[in-house]
Enzyme design. Structure first.
Site, PDB file in Angstrom:
ATOM      1  N   HIS A  52       8.262   6.007   3.992  1.00 33.84           N
ATOM      2  CA  HIS A  52       7.580   6.310   2.738  1.00 33.84           C
ATOM      3  C   HIS A  52       6.146   6.764   3.006  1.00 33.84           C
ATOM      4  O   HIS A  52       5.517   6.331   3.978  1.00 33.84           O
ATOM      5  CB  HIS A  52       7.542   5.084   1.830  1.00 33.84           C
ATOM      6  CG  HIS A  52       8.872   4.733   1.238  1.00 33.84           C
ATOM      7  ND1 HIS A  52       8.997   4.195  -0.020  1.00 33.84           N
ATOM      8  CD2 HIS A  52      10.132   4.834   1.729  1.00 33.84           C
ATOM      9  CE1 HIS A  52      10.275   3.982  -0.282  1.00 33.84           C
ATOM     10  NE2 HIS A  52      10.984   4.363   0.780  1.00 33.84           N
ATOM     11  N   GLU A  54       3.342   6.014   1.554  1.00 24.25           N
ATOM     12  CA  GLU A  54       2.337   4.951   1.555  1.00 24.25           C
ATOM     13  C   GLU A  54       2.344   4.166   2.858  1.00 24.25           C
ATOM     14  O   GLU A  54       1.278   3.831   3.395  1.00 24.25           O
ATOM     15  CB  GLU A  54       2.584   3.972   0.388  1.00 24.25           C
ATOM     16  CG  GLU A  54       2.538   4.611  -0.973  1.00 24.25           C
ATOM     17  CD  GLU A  54       3.917   5.038  -1.499  1.00 24.25           C
ATOM     18  OE1 GLU A  54       4.126   4.965  -2.711  1.00 24.25           O
ATOM     19  OE2 GLU A  54       4.772   5.460  -0.684  1.00 24.25           O
ATOM     20  N   CYS A  82       6.949   1.943  -4.720  1.00 22.51           N
ATOM     21  CA  CYS A  82       8.127   1.090  -4.851  1.00 22.51           C
ATOM     22  C   CYS A  82       7.740  -0.347  -4.461  1.00 22.51           C
ATOM     23  O   CYS A  82       6.608  -0.592  -4.018  1.00 22.51           O
ATOM     24  CB  CYS A  82       9.237   1.618  -3.939  1.00 22.51           C
ATOM     25  SG  CYS A  82       8.901   1.357  -2.177  1.00 22.51           S
ATOM     26  N   CYS A  85       6.362  -0.606  -0.805  1.00 19.72           N
ATOM     27  CA  CYS A  85       5.027  -0.031  -0.637  1.00 19.72           C
ATOM     28  C   CYS A  85       3.971  -0.838  -1.380  1.00 19.72           C
ATOM     29  O   CYS A  85       2.859  -1.018  -0.878  1.00 19.72           O
ATOM     30  CB  CYS A  85       5.027   1.428  -1.078  1.00 19.72           C
ATOM     31  SG  CYS A  85       6.069   2.452  -0.010  1.00 19.72           S
TER      32      CYS A  85
END
Length: 160
Positions: A52, A54, A82, A85
Site C-alpha cells: 500500500h 501509505e 484502510c 494503514c
C-alpha cells in the site's frame, strides 16, 4: 509550499501507480516543508498485500529520518487509509493526515470505521477533501478501464 502542493505530489504518484496497473493511490510524508517519504500502491507489482502507498511512504520516511517515530510529519494520501494503514499511521505517531477521497468500502478513518477515534495511545488528526475530485476521478477512470478490460474474462464458479 502548502497542502495543495503536497497533495498534487501524492496525486502524481497515484498516476504512476495507475500506469503500472495498480489501484491509483499515492502518498507523501512531509516534515518541516520537506518531502521525506513517498509511496504508491504496488500490490500487484510486488505480489504482496503490504504494498500500500501509505506503508511504502512510512517505510521511506523512517529510513530517510533514521527512526520510526514520525511525530513531526504530515501524511498526504489520495485515498482514505484502510485498517492496516491506519494502524501503521498510529504506530508511526504521525500527528496529521490529509486525505483526498473517502473510501466507503474499506476506509478506517471515518468511513467504515474510525481507528483514529479509538483508545489508542496516539490519535492523528485527519482532514478530508483536499483535491477530492481529482483523486476520485483517478480511481473512477481506473476501475472503469479495469471493468472494460476484464468483462470478457471467464467467470469463476463454485464447483458443484
Amino acid at each position: 509550499m502548502d497542502d495543495t502542493y503536497y497533495m498534487q505530489q501524492a496525486l502524481a504518484l497515484a498516476e504512476e501507480a495507475a500506469r503500472d496497473g495498480e489501484v491509483p493511490v499515492g502518498c507523501i510524508i512531509v516534515r518541516k516543508d520537506q518531502i521525506v517519504g513517498r509511496g504508491r500502491n504496488r500490490r500487484e507489482t510486488d505480489k504482496t498485500a503490504l504494498g500500500h502507498a501509505e506503508i511504502e511512504a512510512i517505510g521511506d520516511a523512517c529510513k530517510n529520518l533514521g527512526g520510526w517515530r514520525l511525530w513531526e510529519c504530515t501524511m498526504y494520501v489520495t485515498l482514505e487509509p484502510c485498517p492496516m494503514c491506519a494502524g501503521a499511521i498510529i504506530n508511526a505517531r504521525i500527528p496529521r493526515v490529509v486525505v483526498g477521497a473517502k473510501d466507503e468500502k474499506s476506509g478506517a478513518c471515518g468511513s467504515v470505521c474510525d481507528l483514529f477515534s479509538m483508545d489508542f495511545n496516539h490519535k492523528p488528526q485527519v482532514e478530508f477533501g483536499l483535491l477530492e475530485a481529482e483523486a476520485q476521478q483517478l480511481l473512477t477512470a481506473f476501475f472503469c478501464q479495469l471493468r472494460e478490460k476484464l468483462k470478457d474474462r471467464p467467470k469463476w464458479r463454485k464447483p458443484e
